[in-house]
Design an enzyme around this catalytic site. Structure first.
Site, mmCIF file in Angstrom:
data_model
loop_
_atom_site.group_PDB
_atom_site.id
_atom_site.type_symbol
_atom_site.label_atom_id
_atom_site.label_comp_id
_atom_site.label_asym_id
_atom_site.label_seq_id
_atom_site.Cartn_x
_atom_site.Cartn_y
_atom_site.Cartn_z
ATOM 1 N N CYS A 112 76.154 0.820 -10.897
ATOM 2 C CA CYS A 112 75.257 0.330 -9.840
ATOM 3 C C CYS A 112 75.904 0.281 -8.462
ATOM 4 O O CYS A 112 75.213 0.201 -7.448
ATOM 5 C CB CYS A 112 74.698 -1.033 -10.217
ATOM 6 S SG CYS A 112 73.744 -0.956 -11.726
ATOM 7 N N HIS A 254 71.781 -4.133 -4.075
ATOM 8 C CA HIS A 254 71.423 -3.406 -5.299
ATOM 9 C C HIS A 254 70.221 -4.086 -5.950
ATOM 10 O O HIS A 254 70.221 -5.304 -6.160
ATOM 11 C CB HIS A 254 72.626 -3.391 -6.251
ATOM 12 C CG HIS A 254 72.259 -2.941 -7.625
ATOM 13 N ND1 HIS A 254 71.497 -1.824 -7.848
ATOM 14 C CD2 HIS A 254 72.519 -3.472 -8.849
ATOM 15 C CE1 HIS A 254 71.312 -1.679 -9.151
ATOM 16 N NE2 HIS A 254 71.914 -2.668 -9.777
ATOM 17 N N ASN A 284 65.341 -1.361 -11.830
ATOM 18 C CA ASN A 284 66.758 -1.194 -11.478
ATOM 19 C C ASN A 284 67.118 0.274 -11.683
ATOM 20 O O ASN A 284 67.176 0.743 -12.820
ATOM 21 C CB ASN A 284 67.590 -2.110 -12.384
ATOM 22 C CG ASN A 284 69.091 -1.998 -12.135
ATOM 23 O OD1 ASN A 284 69.558 -1.055 -11.500
ATOM 24 N ND2 ASN A 284 69.846 -2.954 -12.654
HETATM 25 N N1 ACO Z 1 61.585 -10.855 -22.886
HETATM 26 C C1 ACO Z 1 61.523 -12.119 -23.353
HETATM 27 N N2 ACO Z 1 62.628 -12.891 -23.519
HETATM 28 C C2 ACO Z 1 63.807 -12.343 -23.216
HETATM 29 C C3 ACO Z 1 63.945 -11.018 -22.732
HETATM 30 C C4 ACO Z 1 62.758 -10.262 -22.584
HETATM 31 N N3 ACO Z 1 62.754 -9.007 -22.115
HETATM 32 N N4 ACO Z 1 65.243 -10.768 -22.514
HETATM 33 C C5 ACO Z 1 65.918 -11.879 -22.830
HETATM 34 N N5 ACO Z 1 65.042 -12.827 -23.268
HETATM 35 C C6 ACO Z 1 65.313 -14.182 -23.709
HETATM 36 C C7 ACO Z 1 66.718 -14.353 -24.252
HETATM 37 O O1 ACO Z 1 66.801 -13.991 -25.603
HETATM 38 C C8 ACO Z 1 66.960 -15.827 -24.022
HETATM 39 O O2 ACO Z 1 66.375 -16.544 -25.059
HETATM 40 P P1 ACO Z 1 67.095 -17.875 -25.617
HETATM 41 O O3 ACO Z 1 67.115 -18.836 -24.447
HETATM 42 O O4 ACO Z 1 66.197 -18.283 -26.737
HETATM 43 O O5 ACO Z 1 68.467 -17.451 -26.037
HETATM 44 C C9 ACO Z 1 66.173 -16.118 -22.739
HETATM 45 O O6 ACO Z 1 65.233 -15.039 -22.586
HETATM 46 C C10 ACO Z 1 67.036 -16.164 -21.522
HETATM 47 O O7 ACO Z 1 67.954 -15.047 -21.571
HETATM 48 P P2 ACO Z 1 68.880 -14.686 -20.387
HETATM 49 O O8 ACO Z 1 69.663 -13.472 -20.727
HETATM 50 O O9 ACO Z 1 69.587 -15.916 -19.938
HETATM 51 O O10 ACO Z 1 67.771 -14.300 -19.328
HETATM 52 P P3 ACO Z 1 67.950 -14.157 -17.809
HETATM 53 O O11 ACO Z 1 67.074 -15.093 -17.106
HETATM 54 O O12 ACO Z 1 69.396 -14.123 -17.424
HETATM 55 O O13 ACO Z 1 67.335 -12.705 -17.563
HETATM 56 C C11 ACO Z 1 68.189 -10.499 -17.238
HETATM 57 C C12 ACO Z 1 67.876 -11.585 -18.256
HETATM 58 C C13 ACO Z 1 66.891 -10.106 -16.577
HETATM 59 C C14 ACO Z 1 68.796 -9.311 -17.940
HETATM 60 C C15 ACO Z 1 69.151 -11.070 -16.184
HETATM 61 O O14 ACO Z 1 70.233 -11.695 -16.829
HETATM 62 C C16 ACO Z 1 69.694 -10.045 -15.254
HETATM 63 O O15 ACO Z 1 68.992 -9.522 -14.413
HETATM 64 N N6 ACO Z 1 71.000 -9.786 -15.341
HETATM 65 C C17 ACO Z 1 71.703 -8.941 -14.407
HETATM 66 C C18 ACO Z 1 71.395 -7.507 -14.539
HETATM 67 C C19 ACO Z 1 72.162 -6.790 -13.459
HETATM 68 O O16 ACO Z 1 72.478 -7.285 -12.400
HETATM 69 N N7 ACO Z 1 72.506 -5.604 -13.678
HETATM 70 C C20 ACO Z 1 73.274 -4.965 -12.594
HETATM 71 C C21 ACO Z 1 74.148 -4.126 -13.073
HETATM 72 S S1 ACO Z 1 73.337 -3.062 -14.173
HETATM 73 C C22 ACO Z 1 74.308 -1.732 -14.189
HETATM 74 O O17 ACO Z 1 75.353 -1.675 -13.597
HETATM 75 C C23 ACO Z 1 73.847 -0.615 -15.025
#
Ligand code: ACO
Length: 334
Positions: A112, A254, A284
């Site tokens: 990214c 990003h 993304n």
């Molecule tokens: N639908 C429903 N529930 C979900 C989903 C989904 N698609 N994905 C995760 N959950 C659940 C999890 O299982 C978790 O459940 P639990 O509380 O029972 O354990 C809950 O939602 C919260 O999970 P988190 O992972 O904490 O969710 P978060 O709010 O952090 O969102 C996400 C997840 C969107 C992936 C976020 O963490 C994010 O954007 N991370 C950064 C991604 C990023 O910046 N990437 C950049 C680099 S990518 C690259 O370089 C290729």
């Protein structure tokens, strides 16, 4: 003094096929509501069978050359996570596809943060006297490495490409890359990883399982580090430029998650409305997201000549960085 690298053209492209949240959520334990509220994404563009990264890169590159009013450049840098093949690099294919002759062309792999690493590489080629003009392309057919049954990644990623033309110039000119700050930390390599297809898996003498060819992501840890590192790097790039955070007209980060971008803006005390967001339409797109956002902001008439712009990214590797520039008088081709 070495010449500065000055942005003199911008082009973008995205595949025509639109995939909505409802379509992604079908058969997955997720929903449009979860995706929208947790990421800000509503839909994304995806490549269809037969389209590869080089096809997107050629389109974006052609548009950037048109924007710059050029039909040749001295070198090409391609930032991508999804090369057409593990070997060779994809950049020579892109240069050939654009009819650019036997110019130096190579890939940069920084996920990214790829576009920022590409800009720094292009600036380096100019400073070293290798080329007076460099086409820096960031292109991703990212959905080709995403498991459609993995709810941690399937809702998040999309495909697209963007490119800029850099030319040798002076730091006093609009468009000159001013503060460049780049970092990596390999102890975080496993946070974002495609396990198979490289020398580690191949030299283990074990045939990869099909799912190991897909990228896995530890989202929560990436989220926390992304906010922290993008803030730090932005501050370093701004200090190197002699700007305060209040001087920034546009934070073009990003496009990973709207909540990450809001948190970075808040920590930098940059008003939320100055943090441009188009991930609602593209998802993304990894390395391609910053040039796609620049193209969107300029095309919508928000980003105009003279604006002070802060670019920042965090991604696989882990890699991260920030770049500052004053926006030049150019007409993007999007
Ligand atoms: N639908 C429903 N529930 C979900 C989903 C989904 N698609 N994905 C995760 N959950 C659940 C999890 O299982 C978790 O459940 P639990 O509380 O029972 O354990 C809950 O939602 C919260 O999970 P988190 O992972 O904490 O969710 P978060 O709010 O952090 O969102 C996400 C997840 C969107 C992936 C976020 O963490 C994010 O954007 N991370 C950064 C991604 C990023 O910046 N990437 C950049 C680099 S990518 C690259 O370089 C290729």
């Amino acid at each position: 003094m070495n010449p500065a690298a000055v942005v003199t053209g911008l082009g973008t492209t995205a595949p025509e096929t639109v995939v909505t949240n409802e379509m992604v959520a079908r058969g997955l334990d997720t929903s449009d509501e979860w995706i929208r509220t947790r990421t800000g994404i509503r839909e994304r563009r995806v490549v269809t069978s037969g389209t590869a990264t080089s096809d997107l890169a050629v389109d974006a590159g052609r548009n950037a050359l048109k924007s710059a009013g050029l039909d040749e450049v001295g070198a090409l840098v391609l930032a991508t996570t999804t090369p057409d093949h593990p070997c060779p690099a994809t950049a020579p294919t892109v240069a050939y596809g654009l009819g650019l002759g036997e110019i130096p062309a190579f890939d940069v792999s920084a996920v990214c943060s790829g576009f920022l690493y590409g800009l720094a590489s292009g600036a380096g080629l100019i400073a070293a006297g290798v080329a007076d003009t460099v086409l820096v392309v960031a292109a991703e057919a990212f959905t080709t490495i995403i498991d459609p049954t993995d709810r941690n990644t399937a809702p998040i990623f999309g495909d697209g490409a963007g490119a800029v033309v850099l030319r040798a110039g002076k730091t006093s000119e609009a468009g000159a890359l001013l503060g460049l700050d780049l970092h990596s930390n390999g102890s975080m390599a496993e946070l974002i990883m495609t396990p198979a297809g490289g020398s580690r898996q191949r030299s283990s003498g074990r045939v990869a399982e099909p799912h190991e060819h897909f990228m896995g992501m530890q989202g929560r840890t990436v989220f926390v580090n992304a906010v922290m590192k993008m803030e730090q790097s932005s501050r370093t790039a701004l200090a190197a430029t002699g700007w305060e955070t209040g001087d920034v007209d546009w934070l073009i980060g990003h496009q990973a998650n709207a909540r990450i971008l809001s948190a970075v803006a808040e920590r930098l005390e940059i008003p939320a409305e100055r943090a441009y967001i188009n991930l609602d339409r593209y998802g993304n797109t990894a390395g391609a997201s910053i040039p796609l956002a620049l193209g969107g902001a300029a095309d919508e008439g928000l980003l105009t000549a003279g604006h002070r712009v802060l670019l920042t990214a965090f991604g696989g590797g882990a890699t991260w960085g920030a770049v500052t520039l004053r926006w030049p008088e150019i007409v993007p081709v999007v």
